[in-house]
Scaffold this motif. Structure first.
Motif, mmCIF file in Angstrom:
data_model
loop_
_atom_site.group_PDB
_atom_site.id
_atom_site.type_symbol
_atom_site.label_atom_id
_atom_site.label_comp_id
_atom_site.label_asym_id
_atom_site.label_seq_id
_atom_site.Cartn_x
_atom_site.Cartn_y
_atom_site.Cartn_z
ATOM 1 N N ALA A 79 9.452 -48.190 20.394
ATOM 2 C CA ALA A 79 10.465 -47.184 20.710
ATOM 3 C C ALA A 79 9.931 -45.765 20.564
ATOM 4 O O ALA A 79 10.140 -44.906 21.428
ATOM 5 C CB ALA A 79 11.687 -47.382 19.814
ATOM 6 N N ASN A 80 9.200 -45.493 19.490
ATOM 7 C CA ASN A 80 8.721 -44.132 19.247
ATOM 8 C C ASN A 80 7.505 -43.794 20.086
ATOM 9 O O ASN A 80 7.288 -42.629 20.424
ATOM 10 C CB ASN A 80 8.454 -43.938 17.758
ATOM 11 N N ASP A 81 6.718 -44.780 20.441
ATOM 12 C CA ASP A 81 5.630 -44.563 21.398
ATOM 13 C C ASP A 81 6.202 -44.146 22.744
ATOM 14 O O ASP A 81 5.727 -43.194 23.387
ATOM 15 C CB ASP A 81 4.806 -45.844 21.536
ATOM 16 N N ILE A 82 7.230 -44.850 23.187
ATOM 17 C CA ILE A 82 7.882 -44.527 24.461
ATOM 18 C C ILE A 82 8.492 -43.129 24.412
ATOM 19 O O ILE A 82 8.360 -42.339 25.356
ATOM 20 C CB ILE A 82 8.953 -45.579 24.786
ATOM 21 N N ALA A 83 9.138 -42.794 23.298
ATOM 22 C CA ALA A 83 9.781 -41.480 23.174
ATOM 23 C C ALA A 83 8.755 -40.348 23.244
ATOM 24 O O ALA A 83 8.975 -39.325 23.898
ATOM 25 C CB ALA A 83 10.567 -41.408 21.870
ATOM 26 N N SER A 84 7.627 -40.511 22.593
ATOM 27 C CA SER A 84 6.605 -39.458 22.606
ATOM 28 C C SER A 84 5.890 -39.379 23.948
ATOM 29 O O SER A 84 5.471 -38.297 24.380
ATOM 30 C CB SER A 84 5.596 -39.689 21.476
ATOM 31 N N ALA A 85 5.753 -40.513 24.626
ATOM 32 C CA ALA A 85 5.056 -40.538 25.917
ATOM 33 C C ALA A 85 5.762 -39.679 26.968
ATOM 34 O O ALA A 85 5.118 -39.175 27.897
ATOM 35 C CB ALA A 85 4.918 -41.974 26.413
ATOM 36 N N CYS A 86 7.076 -39.519 26.832
ATOM 37 C CA CYS A 86 7.816 -38.652 27.765
ATOM 38 C C CYS A 86 7.211 -37.249 27.777
ATOM 39 O O CYS A 86 7.057 -36.632 28.840
ATOM 40 C CB CYS A 86 9.282 -38.535 27.354
ATOM 41 N N PHE A 87 6.849 -36.759 26.597
ATOM 42 C CA PHE A 87 6.401 -35.381 26.472
ATOM 43 C C PHE A 87 5.011 -35.169 27.051
ATOM 44 O O PHE A 87 4.716 -34.092 27.577
ATOM 45 C CB PHE A 87 6.454 -34.954 25.005
ATOM 46 N N SER A 88 4.151 -36.180 26.966
ATOM 47 C CA SER A 88 2.832 -36.038 27.586
ATOM 48 C C SER A 88 2.968 -36.004 29.102
ATOM 49 O O SER A 88 2.267 -35.246 29.787
ATOM 50 C CB SER A 88 1.906 -37.179 27.151
ATOM 51 N N ALA A 89 3.895 -36.800 29.642
ATOM 52 C CA ALA A 89 4.122 -36.803 31.092
ATOM 53 C C ALA A 89 4.654 -35.458 31.563
ATOM 54 O O ALA A 89 4.183 -34.899 32.564
ATOM 55 C CB ALA A 89 5.102 -37.921 31.461
ATOM 56 N N TYR A 90 5.618 -34.903 30.834
ATOM 57 C CA TYR A 90 6.199 -33.620 31.229
ATOM 58 C C TYR A 90 5.195 -32.474 31.075
ATOM 59 O O TYR A 90 5.178 -31.532 31.878
ATOM 60 C CB TYR A 90 7.454 -33.338 30.417
ATOM 61 N N ALA A 91 4.358 -32.533 30.037
ATOM 62 C CA ALA A 91 3.333 -31.500 29.864
ATOM 63 C C ALA A 91 2.336 -31.552 31.014
ATOM 64 O O ALA A 91 1.900 -30.505 31.525
ATOM 65 C CB ALA A 91 2.616 -31.701 28.525
ATOM 66 N N TYR A 92 1.977 -32.758 31.417
ATOM 67 C CA TYR A 92 1.052 -32.911 32.549
ATOM 68 C C TYR A 92 1.667 -32.344 33.827
ATOM 69 O O TYR A 92 1.014 -31.608 34.584
ATOM 70 C CB TYR A 92 0.707 -34.388 32.749
ATOM 71 N N LEU A 93 2.919 -32.678 34.081
ATOM 72 C CA LEU A 93 3.593 -32.188 35.279
ATOM 73 C C LEU A 93 3.725 -30.673 35.262
ATOM 74 O O LEU A 93 3.569 -30.018 36.306
ATOM 75 C CB LEU A 93 4.982 -32.836 35.394
ATOM 76 N N TYR A 94 3.986 -30.099 34.110
ATOM 77 C CA TYR A 94 4.094 -28.643 34.012
ATOM 78 C C TYR A 94 2.773 -27.973 34.367
ATOM 79 O O TYR A 94 2.739 -26.969 35.089
ATOM 80 C CB TYR A 94 4.529 -28.239 32.604
ATOM 81 N N ASP A 95 1.685 -28.535 33.876
ATOM 82 C CA ASP A 95 0.377 -27.934 34.152
ATOM 83 C C ASP A 95 -0.040 -28.151 35.611
ATOM 84 O O ASP A 95 -0.887 -27.407 36.118
ATOM 85 C CB ASP A 95 -0.676 -28.541 33.220
ATOM 86 N N GLN A 96 0.563 -29.140 36.268
ATOM 87 C CA GLN A 96 0.263 -29.419 37.677
ATOM 88 C C GLN A 96 1.347 -28.849 38.602
ATOM 89 O O GLN A 96 1.447 -29.254 39.763
ATOM 90 C CB GLN A 96 0.171 -30.937 37.893
#
Length: 284
Positions: free
Chosen positions: A65-82
């Motif tokens: 559950a917490n791995d999934i919750a934190s993974a959201c933020f890496s995806a959004y950070a990547y999209l922001y930089d792209q």
């Protein structure tokens, strides 16, 4: 260390000194960062993060559950930089998003609801099927010229891709709601099969859908009491930093190198799953 029940909401903290606290939190940060850098680019970061959390004393359900919750933020950070690349091609991404997003919603909700009941064998065979098909497809694509690999596609080579994409989105959302481990890999492969995309585009699409589906799954996990803010205090910053790091790596890496690295990672994943879930039980 923290001792969590396997899927239980309550947990107890055993006495430990300041140095133990610092080491534990540092390990949580480093495990998340390393896993999310790899996972944002190639998918499969959870195969590293979830076992790492469990090794530190976190229960399996809490780790998922917490791995999934934190993974959201890496995806959004990547999209922001792209964001500049996304802005240039938003019409194409929007067309795909509108078709597949409803399927992601349905699949994620179902997956989170049946987390405790789904037979693990079904999940494994689902991964093996898509991974094998995607590996063959991407290996064939490697024979194309460099200019063709970097071509931006506007249509799908699959007939009735809207229907196929919608059904695929349900399965992908379902899997993210159940585990999420390797979900990014499966999304990259699904888009590679459905669309003639450059690898860098595939990563953007996977990050977009991963961010959404994992966010929805996280909400479900919050309401069933599996989210632990003590863990996320260190996992979220690590995931955000990982998303930006992954974006820089992708920007500096050629299309062919990215595909070769992805195929290598995928082959290792297939060999691991094949041995662990198929051959090992047969030989036992």
């Amino acid at each position: 260390l923290w001792r969590y029940g396997d899927g239980c909401i309550a947990h107890e903290r055993k006495p430990r000194g300041p140095m133990t606290d610092i080491l534990f939190n540092a390990l949580i940060f480093l495990i998340t960062y390393a896993g999310e850098v790899f996972g944002t680019i190639f998918g499969g970061g959870s195969f590293f993060i979830q076992p790492g959390l469990i090794a530190l004393g976190v229960g399996a359900k809490i780790a998922v559950a917490n791995d999934i919750a934190s993974a959201c933020f890496s995806a959004y950070a990547y999209l922001y930089d792209q964001r500049r690349v996304i802005a240039e091609r938003y019409r194409k991404y929007l067309k795909i998003f509108l078709v597949m997003f409803p399927g992601i919603l349905i699949g994620t909700y179902i997956g989170a609801q049946v987390l405790k009941a789904i037979p693990s064998d079904y999940v494994v065979w689902f991964i093996l099927f898509i991974a094998t098909a995607g590996l063959i497809h991407m290996a064939i694509q490697m024979r194309r010229q460099k200019s063709e690999l970097e071509t931006v596609a506007t249509t799908s080579e699959v007939k009735h891709w809207q229907i196929v994409g919608f059904l695929a989105a349900i399965l992908l959302g379902f899997y993210d709601g159940v585990s999420g481990a390797g979900g990014g890999t499966l999304q990259i492969l699904t888009f590679a099969i459905l669309f003639k995309m450059a690898m860098k585009e595939l990563i953007i699409m996977a990050s977009l859908f991963s961010g959404i589906s994992l966010s929805l799954a996280s909400v479900n996990f919050f309401f069933v009491g599996l989210i632990d803010w003590g863990l996320l205090l260190y996992m979220i910053p690590a995931a955000i930093l990982a998303g930006f790091t992954a974006s820089k790596i992708v920007q500096l890496t050629s299309e062919r190198t990215l595909r070769l690295a992805f195929l290598t990672a995928l082959t290792i994943l297939l060999l691991y799953l094949g041995w662990d879930q198929v051959l090992s039980p047969l030989l036992a």
